[in-house]
Design a protein around this motif. Structure first.
Motif, PDB file in Angstrom:
ATOM      1  N   HIS A 141       0.860  -1.180   0.000  1.00 59.68           N
ATOM      2  CA  HIS A 141       0.000   0.000   0.000  1.00 59.68           C
ATOM      3  C   HIS A 141       0.897   1.230   0.000  1.00 59.68           C
ATOM      4  CE1 HIS A 141      -3.753   2.210   0.838  1.00 59.68           C
ATOM      5  NE2 HIS A 141      -2.973   3.019   1.548  1.00 59.68           N
ATOM      6  N   TYR A 174       2.728  -1.025   4.323  1.00 60.02           N
ATOM      7  CA  TYR A 174       2.963   0.344   3.889  1.00 60.02           C
ATOM      8  C   TYR A 174       4.333   0.549   3.253  1.00 60.02           C
ATOM      9  CZ  TYR A 174      -1.069   1.112   6.928  1.00 60.02           C
ATOM     10  OH  TYR A 174      -2.302   1.049   7.512  1.00 60.02           O
ATOM     11  N   THR A 187      -2.705   6.138  -0.729  1.00 63.26           N
ATOM     12  CA  THR A 187      -3.079   7.130   0.281  1.00 63.26           C
ATOM     13  C   THR A 187      -2.193   8.352   0.107  1.00 63.26           C
ATOM     14  OG1 THR A 187      -3.866   5.521   1.928  1.00 63.26           O
ATOM     15  CG2 THR A 187      -3.138   7.653   2.753  1.00 63.26           C
ATOM     16  N   ARG A 228      -8.001   1.253  11.148  1.00 66.13           N
ATOM     17  CA  ARG A 228      -8.974   0.952  10.089  1.00 66.13           C
ATOM     18  C   ARG A 228      -8.442  -0.100   9.143  1.00 66.13           C
ATOM     19  NH1 ARG A 228     -11.448   5.946   6.734  1.00 66.13           N
ATOM     20  NH2 ARG A 228     -10.999   4.414   5.134  1.00 66.13           N
ATOM     21  N   ASP A 229      -7.168   0.036   8.805  1.00 66.92           N
ATOM     22  CA  ASP A 229      -6.572  -0.843   7.805  1.00 66.92           C
ATOM     23  C   ASP A 229      -6.261  -2.232   8.354  1.00 66.92           C
ATOM     24  OD1 ASP A 229      -6.620   1.316   6.107  1.00 66.92           O
ATOM     25  OD2 ASP A 229      -4.457   1.667   6.136  1.00 66.92           O
ATOM     26  N   ILE A 236      -7.118  -2.127   1.979  1.00 66.84           N
ATOM     27  CA  ILE A 236      -6.692  -1.138   2.943  1.00 66.84           C
ATOM     28  C   ILE A 236      -7.752  -0.052   3.018  1.00 66.84           C
ATOM     29  CG2 ILE A 236      -4.958   0.623   3.395  1.00 66.84           C
ATOM     30  CD1 ILE A 236      -4.005  -2.205   3.870  1.00 66.84           C
ATOM     31  N   GLY A 237      -8.125   0.298   4.269  1.00 67.66           N
ATOM     32  CA  GLY A 237      -9.135   1.333   4.440  1.00 67.66           C
ATOM     33  C   GLY A 237     -10.533   0.823   4.219  1.00 67.66           C
TER      34      GLY A 237
END
Length: 332
Positions: free
Chosen positions: A4, A34, A67, A173-174, A323-324
Motif C-alpha cells: 500500500h 505500507y 493514500t 482501520r486498515d 486497505i481502508g
C-alpha cells in the motif's frame, strides 16, 4: 498482503513535525503493507522553521499513491493566502475522483479545501485557523472541537500532534487494533480513543500538568471486565465524585463513563483479533456485558458487527480485503 503506497506531499512552508508523523507511523514494518515516500512540486521545499527539505520525488509519486497525506503548511493570511500549485490541486482532485484516500494533517486541510475535496463534508484543522477555513470555504462543514474527522476516503486532523491520532486511526482501520496499538507503544503515543461516532472523535486533550488521575485510569484498565462505577474510581483517586468528574474531564476531554466504554470497546477489538473466544465471552471479558450490548456498541462506533470485524482482522484468518475498508469505520 499487497503493498500500500503512501505519499506525503511536501508543500512550501510545511511543518517538519507534521511531515515526520506519517513518516514514522507508516514506515515499513514486519506485518504492515505500507511503503511511504515524500514528493512535491519542487525539488527544494522550505519548511515553516526555515529548514529547507530536499524532495527527490515529483508529483508522479503522488498520482500513483493509494493514500495521499498533506502535512500542515502556512496557508498565509487572508485575503492573500499562499497559492497551492495548480498541479498539486489537479493531483488531489484526480485522487478523489479515482476513489483513493486523501488525508490532511493540521492546516493541510486548506489544500484539500482549495482542491474542492471537502465541499459538503465535515472537516477540521488547527484551532487557530478554523475561522479562516470556514470563511474561505463556506461549502465545508468545519468541526472545531475534535481531534480529527473521518469521512471515508477523506480524512482531516486538527493541529499538529492530532496527526498522530489520525494516522493511528488509519492503521486501525486498515490492519486492526492490535497492529495500531503496537505502533502506538513503539512511538510512546496514547492508543487510539473512540468517540461517540466513528467520524467525529472528541478531543481528549490533557490540560498541562493535570495528570493526577493517570494511576486511577491505569487501575481501571486492569479491571475492565469488572463492574466499575464513578464512585469506585473517585475512591481510588481519593476525591469526591464531583471533584473526580471535573478533573477527569479536564485530563481526558471526556467523561469517565464514556472513557470506560471506549476502553472496553478497544479491549473487545483486541480480543476479537487475537482469540477465538465466543462473542458472549468477549462481551463479558471486555466489560460490555452481553453480546447484544457488544453488537450495539460496534454498530454505533464502527458501523459493523463483532463477527464482521473478526473476519476482517483476525490473525490466521482472512487478511483485510482492502486497505481502508470502510465497513469497519468512518461511515455515516
Amino acid at each position: 498482503m499487497s503493498v500500500h503506497r503512501v505519499a506525503v506531499l511536501a508543500l512550501d512552508g510545511m511543518s517538519p513535525l507534521d511531515l515526520a508523523i506519517p513518516l514514522q507511523i507508516f514506515r515499513s514494518r514486519t506485518g504492515t503493507p505500507y511503503e511511504i515516500s515524500v514528493c512535491g512540486p519542487t525539488g527544494l521545499a522550505p519548511t515553516s522553521n526555515g529548514l529547507p527539505l530536499a524532495v527527490t520525488n515529483g508529483l508522479d509519486v503522488l498520482r500513483a499513491a493509494d493514500t495521499l497525506i498533506v502535512p500542515g503548511f502556512d496557508p498565509g493570511v487572508a485575503p492573500q493566502p499562499e497559492p497551492v500549485p495548480p498541479a498539486v490541486l489537479d493531483a488531489l482532485a484526480t485522487a478523489r475522483d479515482q476513489g483513493r484516500r486523501v488525508v490532511s494533517i493540521c492546516t493541510g486541510a486548506f489544500a484539500l479545501a482549495e482542491a474542492g475535496l471537502l465541499d459538503g463534508l465535515h472537516a477540521t484543522t488547527h484551532w487557530q485557523y478554523t475561522d479562516e477555513l470556514e470563511r474561505e470555504y463556506p461549502a465545508v462543514h468545519v468541526d472545531r472541537d475534535v481531534l480529527y474527522v473521518d469521512e471515508g476516503d477523506i480524512l482531516t486532523s486538527a493541529g499538529v500532534c492530532c496527526g498522530i491520532d489520525l494516522c493511528l486511526h488509519i492503521v486501525r482501520r486498515d490492519l486492526g487494533a492490535v497492529v495500531a496499538n503496537q505502533i502506538a507503544r513503539g512511538i510512546v503515543a496514547a492508543p487510539h480513543r473512540e468517540g461517540g461516532q466513528a467520524q467525529y472523535v472528541p478531543a481528549p486533550v490533557a490540560v498541562t500538568g493535570e495528570t493526577a488521575l493517570a494511576k486511577t485510569r491505569a487501575w481501571a484498565l486492569e479491571r475492565l471486565g469488572q463492574p466499575l462505577a464513578v464512585a469506585q474510581l473517585a475512591r481510588h483517586a481519593g476525591l469526591s465524585e464531583r471533584s473526580f468528574m471535573r478533573r477527569f474531564v479536564n485530563e481526558t476531554g471526556t467523561t469517565p463513563l464514556q472513557w470506560l466504554v471506549d476502553a472496553r470497546l478497544g479491549l473487545a477489538r483486541e480480543l476479537l483479533e487475537t482469540t477465538d473466544h465466543s462473542i458472549d465471552l468477549v462481551a463479558r471479558d471486555s466489560g460490555l456485558g452481553s453480546a447484544a450490548n457488544l453488537r450495539l456498541h460496534f454498530r454505533r462506533a464502527l458501523s459493523t458487527t463483532p463477527t464482521a470485524y473478526r473476519r476482517a482482522f483476525t490473525r490466521g484468518g482472512s487478511s483485510p480485503s482492502g486497505i481502508g475498508d470502510r465497513t469497519t469505520a468512518g461511515r455515516r
